[in-house]
Design a protein around this motif. Sequence first.
Motif, PDB file in Angstrom:
ATOM      1  N   SER A   1      -1.001   6.636  -0.968  1.00 11.49           N
ATOM      2  CA  SER A   1      -0.770   6.136  -2.332  1.00 11.49           C
ATOM      3  C   SER A   1      -2.078   5.788  -3.022  1.00 11.49           C
ATOM      4  N   ARG A   2      -2.984   5.133  -2.299  1.00 14.28           N
ATOM      5  CA  ARG A   2      -4.292   4.796  -2.887  1.00 14.28           C
ATOM      6  C   ARG A   2      -5.076   6.047  -3.255  1.00 14.28           C
TER       7      ARG A   2
ATOM      8  N   ARG B   1       3.749   2.738   7.580  1.00 16.15           N
ATOM      9  CA  ARG B   1       3.523   2.001   6.327  1.00 16.15           C
ATOM     10  C   ARG B   1       2.073   2.093   5.886  1.00 16.15           C
ATOM     11  N   ASN B   2       1.148   1.955   6.829  1.00 13.48           N
ATOM     12  CA  ASN B   2      -0.269   2.032   6.467  1.00 13.48           C
ATOM     13  C   ASN B   2      -0.661   3.430   6.011  1.00 13.48           C
ATOM     14  N   ARG B   3      -0.096   4.458   6.631  1.00 14.12           N
ATOM     15  CA  ARG B   3      -0.384   5.825   6.179  1.00 14.12           C
ATOM     16  C   ARG B   3       0.128   6.035   4.760  1.00 14.12           C
ATOM     17  N   ALA B   4       1.330   5.532   4.470  1.00 12.73           N
ATOM     18  CA  ALA B   4       1.880   5.642   3.119  1.00 12.73           C
ATOM     19  C   ALA B   4       0.992   4.908   2.116  1.00 12.73           C
ATOM     20  N   LYS B   5       0.469   3.761   2.492  1.00 12.58           N
ATOM     21  CA  LYS B   5      -0.428   3.013   1.604  1.00 12.58           C
ATOM     22  C   LYS B   5      -1.722   3.781   1.361  1.00 12.58           C
ATOM     23  N   ARG B   6      -2.294   4.362   2.413  1.00 11.53           N
ATOM     24  CA  ARG B   6      -3.532   5.144   2.248  1.00 11.53           C
ATOM     25  C   ARG B   6      -3.298   6.339   1.338  1.00 11.53           C
TER      26      ARG B   6
ATOM     27  N   ILE C   1       1.096  -1.611  -4.157  1.00 16.09           N
ATOM     28  CA  ILE C   1       1.881  -0.768  -3.261  1.00 16.09           C
ATOM     29  C   ILE C   1       2.875  -1.654  -2.526  1.00 16.09           C
ATOM     30  N   ALA C   2       4.135  -1.281  -2.551  1.00 16.18           N
ATOM     31  CA  ALA C   2       5.182  -2.032  -1.869  1.00 16.18           C
ATOM     32  C   ALA C   2       5.808  -1.130  -0.812  1.00 16.18           C
ATOM     33  N   ALA C   3       5.249  -1.174   0.402  1.00 13.12           N
ATOM     34  CA  ALA C   3       5.770  -0.383   1.516  1.00 13.12           C
ATOM     35  C   ALA C   3       6.668  -1.286   2.355  1.00 13.12           C
TER      36      ALA C   3
ATOM     37  N   CYS D   1       7.811   4.949  -8.807  1.00 16.37           N
ATOM     38  CA  CYS D   1       6.622   4.427  -9.470  1.00 16.37           C
ATOM     39  C   CYS D   1       7.040   3.604 -10.685  1.00 16.37           C
TER      40      CYS D   1
END
Length: 74
Positions: free
Chosen positions: A43-44, A36-41, A24-26, A10
């Motif tokens: 993180s949000r 990648r999309n799960r990690a972004k969700r 977010i930088a996945a 972070c």
Amino acid sequence: MRLRGRFMTCFALPNGLEAPRLGIAARAKMGNAVARNRAKRLSRELFRAHTPMTPLDVVFMPSREMVKAAWPDL
């Protein structure tokens, strides 16, 4: 400021605005688009749950372990 953890790195800097912002930088090294999309969700949702009171620009760089981690561990 940089903080490294088990599930993400972070970065945070003051932004001079009235509200905090999230980036977010996945990277492709994380896995396929689903990972990648799960990690972004995730993180949000972490940002929404723990929004800083000061105006900061926060950038999350999730790791591979974040996708498989349980919510309480994050």
